[in-house]
Design an enzyme around this catalytic site. Sequence first.
Site, PDB file in Angstrom:
ATOM      1  N   THR A 106       0.825  -1.222   0.000  1.00 53.67           N
ATOM      2  CA  THR A 106       0.000   0.000   0.000  1.00 53.67           C
ATOM      3  C   THR A 106       0.855   1.267   0.000  1.00 53.67           C
ATOM      4  O   THR A 106       1.997   1.250   0.480  1.00 53.67           O
ATOM      5  CB  THR A 106      -0.907  -0.007   1.260  1.00 53.67           C
ATOM      6  N   ASP A 107       0.270   2.352  -0.479  1.00 50.49           N
ATOM      7  CA  ASP A 107       0.960   3.648  -0.411  1.00 50.49           C
ATOM      8  C   ASP A 107       1.003   4.168   1.032  1.00 50.49           C
ATOM      9  O   ASP A 107       1.749   5.096   1.338  1.00 50.49           O
ATOM     10  CB  ASP A 107       0.279   4.677  -1.322  1.00 50.49           C
ATOM     11  N   GLU A 108       0.200   3.540   1.918  1.00 54.11           N
ATOM     12  CA  GLU A 108       0.145   4.038   3.295  1.00 54.11           C
ATOM     13  C   GLU A 108       1.454   3.815   4.050  1.00 54.11           C
ATOM     14  O   GLU A 108       1.669   4.412   5.101  1.00 54.11           O
ATOM     15  CB  GLU A 108      -1.040   3.405   4.043  1.00 54.11           C
TER      16      GLU A 108
ATOM     17  N   TYR B 236      -1.961  -0.832  10.721  1.00 55.07           N
ATOM     18  CA  TYR B 236      -2.051  -1.484   9.404  1.00 55.07           C
ATOM     19  C   TYR B 236      -0.815  -1.172   8.557  1.00 55.07           C
ATOM     20  O   TYR B 236      -0.128  -2.071   8.074  1.00 55.07           O
ATOM     21  CB  TYR B 236      -3.323  -1.031   8.672  1.00 55.07           C
TER      22      TYR B 236
ATOM     23  N   LYS C 281       2.289  -3.542   7.033  1.00 56.71           N
ATOM     24  CA  LYS C 281       2.561  -3.659   5.591  1.00 56.71           C
ATOM     25  C   LYS C 281       3.997  -3.219   5.301  1.00 56.71           C
ATOM     26  O   LYS C 281       4.695  -3.823   4.493  1.00 56.71           O
ATOM     27  CB  LYS C 281       1.563  -2.823   4.768  1.00 56.71           C
TER      28      LYS C 281
HETATM   29  N1  LIG Z   1      -8.041  -2.347  -0.922  1.00 57.57           N
HETATM   30  C1  LIG Z   1      -7.176  -1.367  -1.119  1.00 57.57           C
HETATM   31  O1  LIG Z   1      -7.564  -0.238  -1.350  1.00 57.57           O
HETATM   32  C2  LIG Z   1      -5.687  -1.653  -1.080  1.00 57.57           C
HETATM   33  C3  LIG Z   1      -4.810  -0.644  -1.493  1.00 57.57           C
HETATM   34  C4  LIG Z   1      -3.444  -0.920  -1.518  1.00 57.57           C
HETATM   35  C5  LIG Z   1      -2.980  -2.174  -1.137  1.00 57.57           C
HETATM   36  N2  LIG Z   1      -3.852  -3.118  -0.711  1.00 57.57           N
HETATM   37  C6  LIG Z   1      -3.323  -4.436  -0.346  1.00 57.57           C
HETATM   38  O2  LIG Z   1      -3.841  -5.366  -1.279  1.00 57.57           O
HETATM   39  C7  LIG Z   1      -4.045  -6.622  -0.658  1.00 57.57           C
HETATM   40  C8  LIG Z   1      -5.471  -7.075  -0.867  1.00 57.57           C
HETATM   41  O3  LIG Z   1      -6.360  -6.100  -0.313  1.00 57.57           O
HETATM   42  P1  LIG Z   1      -7.933  -6.318  -0.353  1.00 57.57           P
HETATM   43  O4  LIG Z   1      -8.556  -4.998  -0.270  1.00 57.57           O
HETATM   44  O5  LIG Z   1      -8.288  -7.229  -1.459  1.00 57.57           O
HETATM   45  O6  LIG Z   1      -8.143  -7.072   1.047  1.00 57.57           O
HETATM   46  P2  LIG Z   1      -9.422  -7.851   1.584  1.00 57.57           P
HETATM   47  O7  LIG Z   1      -9.477  -7.569   3.031  1.00 57.57           O
HETATM   48  O8  LIG Z   1     -10.609  -7.579   0.747  1.00 57.57           O
HETATM   49  O9  LIG Z   1      -9.042  -9.388   1.352  1.00 57.57           O
HETATM   50  C9  LIG Z   1      -8.029 -10.031   2.057  1.00 57.57           C
HETATM   51  C10 LIG Z   1      -8.133 -11.528   1.801  1.00 57.57           C
HETATM   52  O10 LIG Z   1      -7.055 -12.164   2.501  1.00 57.57           O
HETATM   53  C11 LIG Z   1      -7.565 -13.285   3.205  1.00 57.57           C
HETATM   54  N3  LIG Z   1      -6.750 -13.490   4.418  1.00 57.57           N
HETATM   55  C12 LIG Z   1      -6.665 -12.692   5.510  1.00 57.57           C
HETATM   56  N4  LIG Z   1      -5.849 -13.234   6.420  1.00 57.57           N
HETATM   57  C13 LIG Z   1      -5.369 -14.389   5.891  1.00 57.57           C
HETATM   58  C14 LIG Z   1      -4.476 -15.395   6.346  1.00 57.57           C
HETATM   59  N5  LIG Z   1      -3.919 -15.328   7.555  1.00 57.57           N
HETATM   60  N6  LIG Z   1      -4.219 -16.440   5.535  1.00 57.57           N
HETATM   61  C15 LIG Z   1      -4.797 -16.525   4.311  1.00 57.57           C
HETATM   62  N7  LIG Z   1      -5.661 -15.622   3.836  1.00 57.57           N
HETATM   63  C16 LIG Z   1      -5.952 -14.557   4.616  1.00 57.57           C
HETATM   64  C17 LIG Z   1      -9.004 -12.934   3.550  1.00 57.57           C
HETATM   65  O11 LIG Z   1      -9.797 -14.103   3.783  1.00 57.57           O
HETATM   66  C18 LIG Z   1      -9.441 -12.160   2.305  1.00 57.57           C
HETATM   67  O12 LIG Z   1      -9.981 -13.034   1.332  1.00 57.57           O
HETATM   68  C19 LIG Z   1      -3.667  -6.448   0.806  1.00 57.57           C
HETATM   69  O13 LIG Z   1      -2.358  -6.923   0.977  1.00 57.57           O
HETATM   70  C20 LIG Z   1      -3.739  -4.938   1.015  1.00 57.57           C
HETATM   71  O14 LIG Z   1      -2.840  -4.538   2.015  1.00 57.57           O
HETATM   72  C21 LIG Z   1      -5.203  -2.891  -0.682  1.00 57.57           C
END
Ligand SMILES: NC(=O)c1ccc[n+]([C@@H]2O[C@H](COP(=O)([O-])OP(=O)(O)OC[C@H]3O[C@@H](n4cnc5c(N)ncnc54)[C@H](O)[C@@H]3O)[C@@H](O)[C@H]2O)c1
Length: 323
Positions: A126-128, A150, A154
């Site tokens: 993430t950019d955070e 969070y 990350k």
């Molecule tokens: N959503 C955003 O805006 C955003 C932006 C930048 C980066 N990210 C990163 O992208 C990635 C995906 O984000 P997202 O929004 O799809 O998240 P999300 O919360 O929608 O999904 C996360 C998934 O990971 C699974 N999970 C959680 N803990 C787990 C574990 N211990 N073992 C196996 N599976 C596990 C969950 O069941 C879920 O299906 C993350 O790494 C997040 O940090 C998200």
Amino acid sequence: MKYKKFLVTGGLGFIGGNFLKLLTSKYTKSKFLNIDKHTYAASKDLAFNLKKNKNYFFKKIDICDFKKLKKEFYNFNPDIVIHFAAESHVDNSIKKPDDFVITNIIGTYNLLKLLNRKIKIIHISTDEVFGEANKKSFTESTNYNPRSPYSATKASSDHLVRAWSNTYGINYNIVNCSNNFGPFQNNEKFIPVIINSLLKKKKIPLYGNGRNIREWIYVEDFVNAIDFLIKKNFQNETFLIGSGYAIENINLIHRIIKIMKNKTKIKIEKNQIKYVVDRAGHDKVYKINSNKIRKLGWKHKTNLNNGLSKTIDHYINKSKKVL
Ligand SMILES: NC(=O)c1ccc[n+]([C@@H]2O[C@H](COP(=O)([O-])OP(=O)(O)OC[C@H]3O[C@@H](n4cnc5c(N)ncnc54)[C@H](O)[C@@H]3O)[C@@H](O)[C@H]2O)c1
């Protein structure tokens, strides 16, 4: 496609699921193993959608359970790992940081232990991790300054990935992305909260004075950027990915209201927004400079309004199914 066996973690989540939806149908000769703990954040709709594909396989595994992870990892023998699995909601990380430290740090560490020089990892971040943007947008050389539980977890996982490359020679890409939005996002996140509040005739909760600025990228554009990087096959590189659409939270709400007024008969109240106590340590601005990947040929295709319109359609259809 050079890669024949994709191990995807967190592929029932919002971004991982959208990624798998695209790639399982695009690369039919490759196999995709989705390892997901199936937490509250996993999407049942995505799970239903994905299991139709013959090249898609699913194992319900917690990446923190090293024994089980190792067994499936070696059975499948991937040539690339796309690591999405994480606890991802900042508010939850403030209330209950334990799960974040465990999944985001230990989970990533477990995966790294299983890699060798021949297995590439694309680590989704993430950019955070960069903290608050001042006048300048974040670039690949911005110093890390995570300010929430969070983002700190990350950031830790990013550091682990780079350390494993430097020490053990694994091949990685890290992608630090701005806020994503689009279909199948969990209802807890800001844009689904706005849309669902309007659909349910509830007030929209808004932190602080609503002037915090976030950059929003449509999930299909981000997923396409990951696909682009897989094909380009860069070694040990970091990429910042965003759309350039940075907007104050309050203005985002007004934009969504405007689009929804054209799609539905919803009545907007004068005091539709409910200002709530600000999130602890709330970063004011996140903004990304994505020139590095853009110069290589990637570009986003969906402008903010079109992306919001498609997202609103998704949640309207979903609400009809629930009724
Ligand atoms: N959503 C955003 O805006 C955003 C932006 C930048 C980066 N990210 C990163 O992208 C990635 C995906 O984000 P997202 O929004 O799809 O998240 P999300 O919360 O929608 O999904 C996360 C998934 O990971 C699974 N999970 C959680 N803990 C787990 C574990 N211990 N073992 C196996 N599976 C596990 C969950 O069941 C879920 O299906 C993350 O790494 C997040 O940090 C998200």
